[in-house]
Design a protein around this motif. Structure first.
Motif: not given
Length: 138
Positions: A4-33
């Protein structure tokens, strides 16, 4: 460092990040638009919570998860030399990714005191690389 801390760190720190999830897994993409077509949706970091894609890290163990980080060729070479890894199960240890090391990915099962700072730095490096690639394609 829990998941939970790691996910929050990524989403709170880096602008333009989109998170896709599947079966409990998280995929972090740079997709500002928010408009990347599926064929260009390459994550720069993934967090996997089970043995859905490979069984090398034995993520079926209690509370095990693995953070995977895509690096530049130079960044990868700076960290890891060409070597064979027989055991991908140790926690809090930086390792080449069991499947994608050839594409310059590293992984850590349950980052902790030994790797937390390194993981945060590598995520920053991977994010910067993802931004550069995105801007170059525009």
């Amino acid at each position: 460092m829990d998941i939970t801390e790691l996910i929050a760190h990524i989403t709170d720190t880096y602008a333009g990040v989109r998170v896709l999830t599947h079966v409990g897994d998280s995929f972090f993409l740079y997709d500002p638009d928010g408009d990347l077509p599926p064929q260009r949706q390459q994550p720069f970091v993934t967090i996997v919570t089970g043995d859905h894609y490979d069984k090398d890290s034995r993520l079926d163990r209690d509370s095990a998860y693995r953070v995977n980080i895509g690096l530049t060729k130079a960044g990868y070479a700076e960290l890891l030399q060409e070597s064979t890894v027989d055991d991908y199960t140790p926690r809090d240890t930086l390792l080449p990714h069991p499947t994608y090391a050839g594409q310059h990915w590293v992984c850590v099962v349950n980052p902790g005191p030994n790797t937390a700072d390194t993981v945060r730095k590598l995520i920053a490096d991977a994010y910067e690389f993802a931004v550069r690639k995105h801007n170059n394609r525009r």
